[in-house]
Scaffold this motif. Structure first.
Motif, mmCIF file in Angstrom:
data_model
loop_
_atom_site.group_PDB
_atom_site.id
_atom_site.type_symbol
_atom_site.label_atom_id
_atom_site.label_comp_id
_atom_site.label_asym_id
_atom_site.label_seq_id
_atom_site.Cartn_x
_atom_site.Cartn_y
_atom_site.Cartn_z
ATOM 1 N N ASP A 184 -40.115 -86.421 41.699
ATOM 2 C CA ASP A 184 -40.421 -86.921 40.372
ATOM 3 C C ASP A 184 -40.400 -88.454 40.412
ATOM 4 O OD1 ASP A 184 -37.777 -87.834 40.237
ATOM 5 O OD2 ASP A 184 -37.096 -85.973 39.259
ATOM 6 N N GLU A 185 -40.679 -89.083 39.277
ATOM 7 C CA GLU A 185 -40.843 -90.540 39.237
ATOM 8 C C GLU A 185 -39.575 -91.285 39.626
ATOM 9 O OE1 GLU A 185 -42.070 -94.003 36.013
ATOM 10 O OE2 GLU A 185 -42.482 -91.895 35.545
ATOM 11 N N GLN A 186 -38.401 -90.795 39.162
ATOM 12 C CA GLN A 186 -37.142 -91.467 39.470
ATOM 13 C C GLN A 186 -36.806 -91.348 40.943
ATOM 14 O OE1 GLN A 186 -35.442 -93.373 37.459
ATOM 15 N NE2 GLN A 186 -33.871 -93.825 39.001
ATOM 16 N N GLU A 187 -36.991 -90.152 41.494
ATOM 17 C CA GLU A 187 -36.705 -89.944 42.916
ATOM 18 C C GLU A 187 -37.647 -90.773 43.791
ATOM 19 O OE1 GLU A 187 -35.062 -85.343 43.006
ATOM 20 O OE2 GLU A 187 -37.238 -85.716 42.866
ATOM 21 N N LEU A 188 -38.890 -90.866 43.357
ATOM 22 C CA LEU A 188 -39.862 -91.661 44.121
ATOM 23 C C LEU A 188 -39.500 -93.144 44.080
ATOM 24 C CD1 LEU A 188 -42.482 -91.371 45.727
ATOM 25 C CD2 LEU A 188 -43.742 -91.768 43.604
ATOM 26 N N LYS A 189 -39.016 -93.588 42.927
ATOM 27 C CA LYS A 189 -38.600 -94.980 42.797
ATOM 28 C C LYS A 189 -37.425 -95.285 43.718
ATOM 29 C CE LYS A 189 -37.290 -98.372 39.281
ATOM 30 N NZ LYS A 189 -36.996 -98.599 37.838
ATOM 31 N N GLN A 190 -36.470 -94.357 43.793
ATOM 32 C CA GLN A 190 -35.314 -94.534 44.664
ATOM 33 C C GLN A 190 -35.734 -94.570 46.142
ATOM 34 O OE1 GLN A 190 -32.753 -91.297 43.530
ATOM 35 N NE2 GLN A 190 -31.899 -92.381 41.724
ATOM 36 N N LEU A 191 -36.689 -93.697 46.497
ATOM 37 C CA LEU A 191 -37.164 -93.651 47.887
ATOM 38 C C LEU A 191 -37.874 -94.961 48.263
ATOM 39 C CD1 LEU A 191 -37.544 -92.092 50.506
ATOM 40 C CD2 LEU A 191 -39.638 -91.114 49.538
ATOM 41 N N LYS A 192 -38.674 -95.506 47.316
ATOM 42 C CA LYS A 192 -39.341 -96.777 47.591
ATOM 43 C C LYS A 192 -38.335 -97.908 47.775
ATOM 44 C CE LYS A 192 -43.775 -95.991 45.260
ATOM 45 N NZ LYS A 192 -44.662 -96.416 44.146
ATOM 46 N N ALA A 193 -37.254 -97.890 46.947
ATOM 47 C CA ALA A 193 -36.211 -98.916 47.069
ATOM 48 C C ALA A 193 -35.508 -98.808 48.416
ATOM 49 C CB ALA A 193 -35.214 -98.782 45.928
ATOM 50 N N LEU A 194 -35.260 -97.554 48.836
ATOM 51 C CA LEU A 194 -34.606 -97.321 50.119
ATOM 52 C C LEU A 194 -35.492 -97.827 51.271
ATOM 53 C CD1 LEU A 194 -32.329 -96.107 51.829
ATOM 54 C CD2 LEU A 194 -33.543 -93.906 51.714
ATOM 55 N N GLN A 195 -36.777 -97.548 51.188
ATOM 56 C CA GLN A 195 -37.688 -97.990 52.250
ATOM 57 C C GLN A 195 -37.805 -99.517 52.284
ATOM 58 O OE1 GLN A 195 -41.313 -95.829 51.543
ATOM 59 N NE2 GLN A 195 -40.644 -94.071 52.749
ATOM 60 N N HIS A 196 -37.799 -100.136 51.094
ATOM 61 C CA HIS A 196 -37.853 -101.600 51.045
ATOM 62 C C HIS A 196 -36.618 -102.208 51.700
ATOM 63 C CE1 HIS A 196 -38.757 -105.609 49.667
ATOM 64 N NE2 HIS A 196 -37.593 -105.675 49.019
ATOM 65 N N GLN A 197 -35.449 -101.591 51.426
ATOM 66 C CA GLN A 197 -34.211 -102.087 52.025
ATOM 67 C C GLN A 197 -34.244 -101.905 53.543
ATOM 68 O OE1 GLN A 197 -31.694 -103.754 50.419
ATOM 69 N NE2 GLN A 197 -31.048 -104.140 52.533
ATOM 70 N N GLN A 198 -34.791 -100.787 54.001
ATOM 71 C CA GLN A 198 -34.908 -100.558 55.442
ATOM 72 C C GLN A 198 -35.814 -101.611 56.101
ATOM 73 O OE1 GLN A 198 -36.232 -96.473 55.308
ATOM 74 N NE2 GLN A 198 -34.231 -95.699 55.954
ATOM 75 N N HIS A 199 -36.882 -101.997 55.369
ATOM 76 C CA HIS A 199 -37.793 -103.032 55.878
ATOM 77 C C HIS A 199 -37.075 -104.376 55.990
ATOM 78 C CE1 HIS A 199 -41.422 -105.321 56.571
ATOM 79 N NE2 HIS A 199 -41.166 -106.098 55.505
ATOM 80 N N LEU A 200 -36.252 -104.709 54.951
ATOM 81 C CA LEU A 200 -35.476 -105.949 55.004
ATOM 82 C C LEU A 200 -34.472 -105.922 56.142
ATOM 83 C CD1 LEU A 200 -34.810 -106.567 51.192
ATOM 84 C CD2 LEU A 200 -36.475 -107.723 52.665
ATOM 85 N N ASN A 201 -33.862 -104.743 56.350
ATOM 86 C CA ASN A 201 -32.905 -104.599 57.448
ATOM 87 C C ASN A 201 -33.576 -104.833 58.804
ATOM 88 O OD1 ASN A 201 -30.945 -103.995 55.586
ATOM 89 N ND2 ASN A 201 -31.039 -101.772 55.905
ATOM 90 N N GLN A 202 -34.798 -104.323 58.930
ATOM 91 C CA GLN A 202 -35.543 -104.513 60.178
ATOM 92 C C GLN A 202 -35.791 -106.003 60.439
ATOM 93 O OE1 GLN A 202 -39.098 -102.245 59.671
ATOM 94 N NE2 GLN A 202 -38.188 -100.306 60.328
ATOM 95 N N LYS A 203 -36.221 -106.727 59.405
ATOM 96 C CA LYS A 203 -36.487 -108.165 59.555
ATOM 97 C C LYS A 203 -35.212 -108.922 59.914
ATOM 98 C CE LYS A 203 -39.221 -110.329 56.759
ATOM 99 N NZ LYS A 203 -39.853 -110.877 55.521
ATOM 100 N N PHE A 204 -34.087 -108.514 59.264
ATOM 101 C CA PHE A 204 -32.802 -109.160 59.541
ATOM 102 C C PHE A 204 -32.367 -108.902 60.985
ATOM 103 C CE2 PHE A 204 -28.142 -108.885 59.749
ATOM 104 C CZ PHE A 204 -27.807 -110.177 59.388
ATOM 105 N N LEU A 205 -32.484 -107.665 61.411
ATOM 106 C CA LEU A 205 -32.090 -107.315 62.780
ATOM 107 C C LEU A 205 -32.968 -108.028 63.814
ATOM 108 C CD1 LEU A 205 -31.418 -103.478 62.341
ATOM 109 C CD2 LEU A 205 -29.710 -105.276 62.758
#
Length: 561
Positions: A184-205
């Motif tokens: 649903d929309e809320q779950e999809l929003k949470q998944l996008k936030a999680l993926q964005h954080q993973q992308h930031l983590n990759q850049k940091f690492l």
């Protein structure tokens, strides 16, 4: 420094019936006077005799170093008794010296302090040795090797990490795309936030990993920087001392003119806003000859310079061929040294197109096709405005054009294309850029070619010391390609078609004359061969797509020779 010894050479030949020229030779463009020809012949007879020189003018197998020809000069002079004779000189050095009798000595001052130069050169050698010592220090070599190895490893590791992150990003995008169908929309929003954080983590690492690899390099980088900083300081010091010495040397060339006035090389170039003089300015034959004549109260009558020996691999120099004084070194200082002499008019300032007819062989609403005569400018020059362009402007005063699409050398005759507006110009110009234009030249060569056809590939660049002539240069030259085909062989000449693949300045002239090309100069080529009544090079044929009809059109103007 030896004093100015007697270098006046009386003529062996009877010259009693030869008139003295009314004006002195214009050194940048001239036909040698009869007296200069006789002096040249006598000097060349002397050069053909065995000498004690080690300089190798001819054969690389003589053991005297690589073969290299040299420019020689003669200056016909009149002494205070009214007697005619001549002075001789060579450009640069022979066997490491400028002082070989009977040639005139160097043009620098008599009290030239050679020991100062020697001391400076020893200092240059010392600085260079210090740089070499630093380069060969074991600590520096070890640190440099470690540093280079770590940098190479870091590039590989970081590239591997980038590929890993790129793959993870693709997987996350695919997961997001698949999940968007079930969440649903809320779950999809949470998944996008999680993926964005993973992308930031990759850049940091990745950044942390990059810093880690740089820190491994740092101890070696410090050592390398210390040594290279010392080497750079020594190199800068050597460069500055070299420039200072060069300026000092130029000041020692205190050059006279016919009025008895003196100016050094540096003063002359500064007054003309020409920047730093080229190396060895003042060492050519012409200034040496004039300096000696003025210092010994000899009246200059006529000048000629010729090449003796093998041509260099880049230039086109023919044995015994006469050549003008060079433009970059000699022209500025001769402008000073000739003051007070009645010199021939500069033929380069005389309009060669005067009384020449420019024929328009075709015209329509888009294009104008011209048959340009020889010795006629395509576009206005610095001093001569009469040209194909200026005459077309007079013929078509109301047109937005005409605009020349290409040019021909002043000495070359043949077809030129002009358009009546900018749109048509760009249409045809693009065909030149894309090399879809078909062009054909006719040339008469001095020499009989063996092959019936072939391709010449010699890269070209301008001769910075003698513009506008071109050099063959494999390091800095631009690609230049010419196809040729023999039309007719005569007793000592060959008529050919040239098909230029590229369009470099003087391309056909150099490709014809150079030893690595056809080794057969175009008849009448005053730059790369021997001047005659005209340069026997003619742009005979051209074919291109018309800017309005978009159909192929071709034009031909038969060669006048």
């Amino acid at each position: 420094m030896p004093s100015l010894e007697n270098c006046f050479t009386p003529f062996k030949t009877d010259i009693s019936g030869i008139s003295i020229p009314e004006k002195f030779t214009f050194p940048i463009f001239y036909e040698p006077h009869e007296l200069s020809l006789i002096a040249t012949r006598e000097l060349q007879e002397y050069l053909e005799q065995p000498q004690n020189w080690q300089h190798n003018f001819w054969n690389e197998k003589t053991g005297a170093g690589e073969a290299a020809g040299k420019m020689f000069g003669v200056l016909v002079v009149q002494n205070e008794k009214g007697e005619l004779g001549y002075l001789s000189a060579f450009s640069g050095q022979i066997d490491g010296t400028m002082d070989i009798h009977p040639f005139v000595p160097a043009a620098y001052v008599e009290d030239f302090d050679k020991s100062y130069c020697d001391g400076q050169f020893k200092e240059f050698t010392k600085l260079s040795h210090q740089v070499t010592t630093l380069e060969q220090t074991p600590e520096y070599i070890t640190a440099l090797n470690h540093l280079q190895k770590l940098k190479e490893e870091a590039l590989i590791l970081l590239e591997t990490q980038r590929k890993k992150h790129k793959l993870q990003s693709r997987e996350l995008k695919a997961q997001l795309k698949q999940s968007s169908k079930t969440l649903d929309e809320q779950e999809l929003k949470q998944l996008k936030a999680l993926q964005h954080q993973q992308h930031l983590n990759q850049k940091f690492l990745y950044r942390e990993y990059e810093i880690y690899l740089l820190e491994k390099q740092q101890p070696f980088q410090v050592i390398v920087d210390q040594y290279q900083s010392q080497m750079e300081a020594l190199t800068t010091q050597r460069r500055q001392q070299s420039l200072d010495l060069q300026d000092w040397i130029f000041k020692q060339y205190d050059l006279l003119n016919a009025n008895g006035e003196r100016k050094n090389v540096l003063e002359i170039f500064n007054e003309l806003n020409l920047g730093a003089p080229p190396a060895s300015t003042g060492d050519c034959a012409a200034p040496k000859l004039l300096q000696y004549a003025f210092a010994k109260a000899l009246k200059p009558i006529a000048l000629a310079e010729f090449w003796w020996g093998k041509s260099s691999k880049s230039q086109i120099r023919k044995h015994k061929q006469f050549y003008p004084a060079c433009r970059s070194k000699c022209e500025p200082i001769l402008g000073h040294m000739l003051q007070g002499l009645d010199v021939e008019d500069n033929p380069l300032l005389i309009n060669p197109g005067l009384n020449k007819t420019m024929e328009v062989i075709y015209e329509d609403e888009a294009i104008i096709i011209v048959n340009k005569p020889e010795e006629f400018l395509s576009v206005p020059g610095k001093t001569i405005k009469d040209s194909v362009y200026s005459r077309l402007k007079e013929l078509y005063p109301d047109a937005t054009g005409p605009i020349l699409v290409h040019r021909l050398d002043m000495s070359t005759s043949g077809i030129l294309v002009a358009t009546k507006n900018l749109e048509y110009y760009h249409f045809i110009q693009e065909q030149f850029i894309n090399r879809t234009i078909s062009k054909r030249y006719v040339a008469l060569l001095s020499g009989v070619l063996e092959n019936n056809e072939g391709m010449i590939e010699l890269p070209l660049r301008v001769d910075l010391d003698n513009r506008p002539t071109q050099l063959v240069c494999y390091e800095y030259g631009k690609s230049a390609r010419t196809k040729y085909q023999v039309l007719e062989r005569r007793e000592k000449e060959t008529l050919v078609h040239f098909y230029p693949i590229t369009g470099r300045t003087h391309q056909l002239r150099v490709h014809a004359a150079h030893a690595s090309g056809l080794n057969a100069p175009i008849v009448g080529d005053d730059l790369y061969g021997t001047a005659t009544n005209r340069l026997h090079l003619h742009a005979e044929f051209i074919k291109f797509i018309h800017p309005i009809t978009h159909k192929a059109v071709s034009f031909k103007a038969p060669a006048p020779f």
